[in-house]
Design an enzyme around this catalytic site. Structure first.
Site, PDB file in Angstrom:
ATOM      1  N   THR A 143     -33.502  20.778  -2.852  1.00 24.91           N
ATOM      2  CA  THR A 143     -34.092  21.587  -2.380  1.00 24.91           C
ATOM      3  C   THR A 143     -34.352  22.981  -3.287  1.00 24.91           C
ATOM      4  O   THR A 143     -35.273  23.786  -3.270  1.00 24.91           O
ATOM      5  CB  THR A 143     -33.753  22.291  -0.870  1.00 24.91           C
ATOM      6  N   CYS A 413     -30.874  14.527   5.490  1.00 23.33           N
ATOM      7  CA  CYS A 413     -31.934  14.287   4.473  1.00 23.33           C
ATOM      8  C   CYS A 413     -31.272  14.914   2.988  1.00 23.33           C
ATOM      9  O   CYS A 413     -31.715  14.791   1.981  1.00 23.33           O
ATOM     10  CB  CYS A 413     -33.249  14.753   4.520  1.00 23.33           C
ATOM     11  N   PHE A 414     -30.226  15.552   3.100  1.00 25.47           N
ATOM     12  CA  PHE A 414     -29.356  15.984   2.156  1.00 25.47           C
ATOM     13  C   PHE A 414     -29.907  16.971   1.097  1.00 25.47           C
ATOM     14  O   PHE A 414     -29.698  17.012  -0.115  1.00 25.47           O
ATOM     15  CB  PHE A 414     -28.866  14.855   1.392  1.00 25.47           C
ATOM     16  N   CYS A 415     -30.646  17.747   1.965  1.00 25.03           N
ATOM     17  CA  CYS A 415     -31.476  18.702   0.916  1.00 25.03           C
ATOM     18  C   CYS A 415     -32.488  18.036  -0.202  1.00 25.03           C
ATOM     19  O   CYS A 415     -32.288  18.745  -1.193  1.00 25.03           O
ATOM     20  CB  CYS A 415     -30.377  19.811   0.360  1.00 25.03           C
ATOM     21  N   ASN A 416     -32.888  17.002   0.248  1.00 23.24           N
ATOM     22  CA  ASN A 416     -33.738  16.241  -0.704  1.00 23.24           C
ATOM     23  C   ASN A 416     -34.758  15.662   0.043  1.00 23.24           C
ATOM     24  O   ASN A 416     -34.946  14.438   0.178  1.00 23.24           O
ATOM     25  CB  ASN A 416     -32.831  15.219  -1.502  1.00 23.24           C
TER      26      ASN A 416
END
Length: 821
Positions: A143, A413-416
């Protein structure tokens, strides 16, 4: 060879090429990481763990040396300056370069380093005569990289997202001979390693972009610079800047050392440093300036220009000890890479081979390759678990069950978002639809319309062990595999039953679905619903005056504006003013609050303690303090020193009892219909929680069938199970989980709306009589509900404003449910 044989250390060592660092790894863990005893920590991509020796040496350093502000010129200041410069050299040495080639700019983290580039790069805006600068980034980016486009677009540059499959070499020669004509600066950013899948992107892309031999640089005239997001990569891999001369490299040090946090760096190639420009200048960045005139001369050295204000010099000094401990323990980064990759590869092979009893795969693994080499794959494994019919089990359910086994994983979503969409097949339209359905980044909404919104990620660090892999795999088998667990022999031997993205082949999936339909279903399944008109009754009423303390059972009780009168009206906070729950302090369940309406008193009782009381209604208003409960701000007042001393003595830590102010309310409107009565006390979600004895008995039956399981806990009786689910209202006469289908119900003369199902966590594993933890009934609940761990429904009372206070709920009252028309 069965699955348990594959989980043996002998099998592990056959798969793992290098394990450990030449000594007794278990002894090392016990000595350097004693705080993780009993915990399986598998979130190293989120934060690595620091060794005890790092802290000991660091505290010895700052306790014996006097470090002053490096902007001064006295002896302690010079010591700080010289030590910081030594750290800069060690950082560059770690990446096989020197200060002649690169400069180190310390930042607040990797995100701050990325933002610094976005703010300082000389973006050339679009115009009628020129296309302007391009900011290009890989869609498989964090992100913090994608967020750079907010700044670049505002400055007139064009943002161009590049899917990984579009990174390709140009058929034409890289240099077109137009560099002297067009010097428009462009920036390409990509991760050295995906924080989602662990895929390592070729470091050769750096030179390919710079030479304009790789898309998108080959299609756009101008001068290309490369920003390498190395935060995920450098945690377990060696980055050699001699082979990868990126113009800018962003890193976070806690990903490598675990300590300190809040410190990162931007490494800047000196040949590229001159293009960076700053509008703002902070203390220490100016060679000279005038306050009365727009006159400013920047500092000579690149690091001085961009480190605004006093740097975090004590944290920077800690890096010295981070390097010392890392190399002393492991030898070098190559050893770390081999060790962690071996753990990830072993886990991948076993998890991708594991099957339900009907032959269908247990996991859908999100990977571009098949963990062939540490050159192309990092120590990250991302996956979803599947039930025996091939349906994805929501990541929140996996996370809750993992917590029961004290396994720490990352979900979501793991900042992705880009990688998440690509691997999970989520379109832009679906992403927007998920938002409309209430799902936002970081929440626990794991399925929308049956489709996943995220996945599960496990990641390994240099202190991870074979036992960590073993515990994870055994956890998956125990909680999510239809027994008996089987192994796909072909998958195990050849790892070729998956397509390029690690998804089960169509033939494999169809075969599994066909076999699934032929096999008998789970022994304990939900029975057909009875007619809603059958007699249901209210059998128990519980209030919980103090949040997370024991229940107070009554036979009849007034209905208040916020729910049952005085339910969750008080809570216990620690010395920092943070609300305590049984998740943090199980002994709270041994405190027995009792409400005596006639005398206007709340009594607190516990074994070995004298009974004390506080008034139900405070006569003198104490100082109001604002607290947070489940994200909401609530005005509270303190209940005095006597209650605080009593709680502190019993719980063995500084505590205070506080009460929600009578005029303070919280709103948790779940639907438009609930808007008429959205007011809450200190509860987590809703005014009431109701459970069904039929559902309890079904769970109890399943627990009885598992009595000979490995856990070996004493079988819980039905009443013990009821207490663990901590409901306000218990009903009888309904079929198991029939309540899930109700929309409204009437108890006595009070009408309620069903506001949703209650998602359960490891707190139901706390015995409310003793405070001890068990894995039941959460394991049986998960097995009974095919991975779901919802139990009971939330209720909101309905009726004319102000009429609730006149109502009373009584045990034995008729319960009349309604289903949606």
């Amino acid at each position: 060879m069965d699955f348990q044989d594959l989980c043996s250390e002998r099998s592990f060592l056959q798969i793992c090429a290098q394990y450990g660092y030449g000594g007794d790894l278990q002894d090392l863990i016990e000595r350097e990481f004693p705080r993780i005893k009993g915990t399986t920590y598998l979130d190293h991509a989120g934060a690595s763990l620091y060794p005890e020796s790092l802290l000991e040496e660091y505290f010895r350093d700052i306790s014996t040396n006097l470090y002053g502000n490096p902007h001064s010129h006295h002896a302690s200041s010079r010591l700080t300056h010289d030590t910081v410069e030594r750290v800069r050299d060690r950082v560059l040495q770690h990446f096989n370069t020197t200060s002649e080639e690169y400069s180190v700019i310390f930042t607040a983290g990797c995100t701050a380093a990325l933002k610094l580039v976005a703010e300082s790069f000389p973006w050339r805006p679009r115009s009628e005569s020129e296309a302007g600068s391009y900011f290009c980034f890989l869609t498989d980016s964090h992100t913090s990289v994608v967020g750079m486009r907010g700044l670049t677009s505002a400055l007139g540059a064009s943002a161009l997202p590049v899917p990984p499959q579009e990174l390709r070499s140009s058929t034409a020669s890289g240099v077109q001979g137009d560099e002297d004509v067009c010097q428009t600066p462009h920036l390409f950013c990509y991760p050295a390693q995906s924080n989602f899948s662990g895929r390592k992107y070729p470091l050769s892309h750096v030179k390919g972009i710079q030479a304009r031999s790789l898309y998108p640089a080959c299609d756009l005239r101008g001068r290309w610079f490369v920003l390498l997001d190395a935060a995920s990569y450098v945690s377990c891999s060696a980055l050699n800047l001699q082979n990868c001369p990126a113009d800018f490299i962003s890193i976070s040090f806690y990903k490598i050392f675990g300590f300190p946090t809040g410190l990162g760096a931007l490494l800047v190639r000196n040949d590229a440093a001159g293009i960076l420009r700053k509008a703002y200048f902070g203390g220490g960045t100016a060679a000279a300036y005038l306050s009365g005139e727009d006159y400013y001369v920047q500092a000579e050295h690149i690091s001085d220009r961009f480190e605004d204000g006093t740097i975090s010099f004590l944290n920077i000094i800690a890096l010295n000890h981070g390097f010392e401990s890392l190399y002393r323990i492991t030898g070098n980064m190559n050893n770390i890479q081999q060790h962690t990759f071996g753990l990830a590869r072993y886990t991948y092979i076993l998890l991708s081979s594991l099957c339900h009893s009907n032959g269908s795969p247990v996991a859908q693994i999100y990977t571009e390759g098949q963990f062939e080499s540490p050159i192309t794959q990092g120590a990250i494994l991302n996956f979803s678990l599947l039930d025996s019919s091939g349906q994805i089990i929501g990541y929140s359910q996996v996370d809750r069950m993992a917590a029961l086994f004290n396994i720490h994983v990352r979900t979501g979503c793991f900042c992705n978002t880009g990688a998440c969409q690509e691997f999970l097949g989520i379109s832009n339209q679906q992403m927007k639809k998920n938002l409309q359905a209430g799902h936002v980044c970081g929440d626990s909404v794991d399925l929308v319309d049956g489709r996943p919104t995220g996945s599960v990620r496990v990641s390994f660090g240099y202190m991870s062990t074979f036992q960590d892999c073993q515990k994870l795999l055994n956890f998956v088998v125990e909680c999510f595999v239809e027994k008996p667990a089987t192994v796909d022999r072909v998958r195990l031997q050849e790892l070729q039953t998956c397509d390029a993205k690690g998804r089960p082949s169509e033939e494999h999936r169809k075969a599994a679905e066909t076999k699934s339909m032929e096999e008998p279903r789970e022994r304990f399944t939900q029975r057909e619903l009875r007619t809603v008109g059958d007699a249901h009754t209210l059998t128990n009423i519980y209030i919980y005056p103090v949040k997370s303390c024991a229940a107070f059972e009554v036979h009849e009780w007034p209905v208040g504006r916020l729910g049952l009168l005085y339910d969750r009206g008080w809570m216990v906070v620690n010395g920092n003013g943070v609300c305590l729950s049984q998740k943090r302090e199980t002994r709270l369940c041994l405190i027995r609050p009792r409400v005596h309406l006639a005398s206007n008193k709340l009594f607190l009782q516990a074994s070995g303690m004298e009974t004390i009381w506080v008034p139900l209604e405070c006569e003198v208003q104490s100082q109001v303090c604002r607290r947070k409960v489940c994200g909401d701000r609530v005005d509270t007042s303190d209940c005095g020193d006597e209650a605080a001393s009593w709680l502190s003595e019993f719980l063995g830590q500084t505590c205070r009892l506080i009460r929600q102010c009578p005029d303070s309310t919280r709103g948790k409107t779940r639907t438009d219909e609930a808007a008429a009565s959205p007011f809450l006390s200190l509860v987590n979600e809703a005014q009431y929680l109701m459970i069904n004895r039929g559902s309890v008995e079904l769970i109890h039956s399943l627990m009885s069938s598992r009595q000979n399981s490995s856990e070996g806990n004493q079988l819980l009786d039905t009443q013990n199970v009821i207490r663990r689910f901590r409901a306000n209202l218990v009903i009888a006469g309904a079929e198991p989980f029939e309540e899930d289908n109700w929309s409204h119900l009437i108890i006595g003369n009070t009408r309620f709306m069903v506001a949703g199902q209650c998602g359960r966590c490891q707190m139901v594993g706390i015995d409310q009589d003793t405070g001890t933890r068990t894995k039941e009934p959460l394991i049986s609940l998960s097995a009974c509900r095919s991975g779901k761990v919802t139990f009971g429904v939330y209720l909101t009372h309905q009726g004319p404003e102000g009429s609730a206070a006149a109502r009373v709920l009584s045990v034995g009252s008729l319960v009349q449910p309604e289903t949606p028309s």
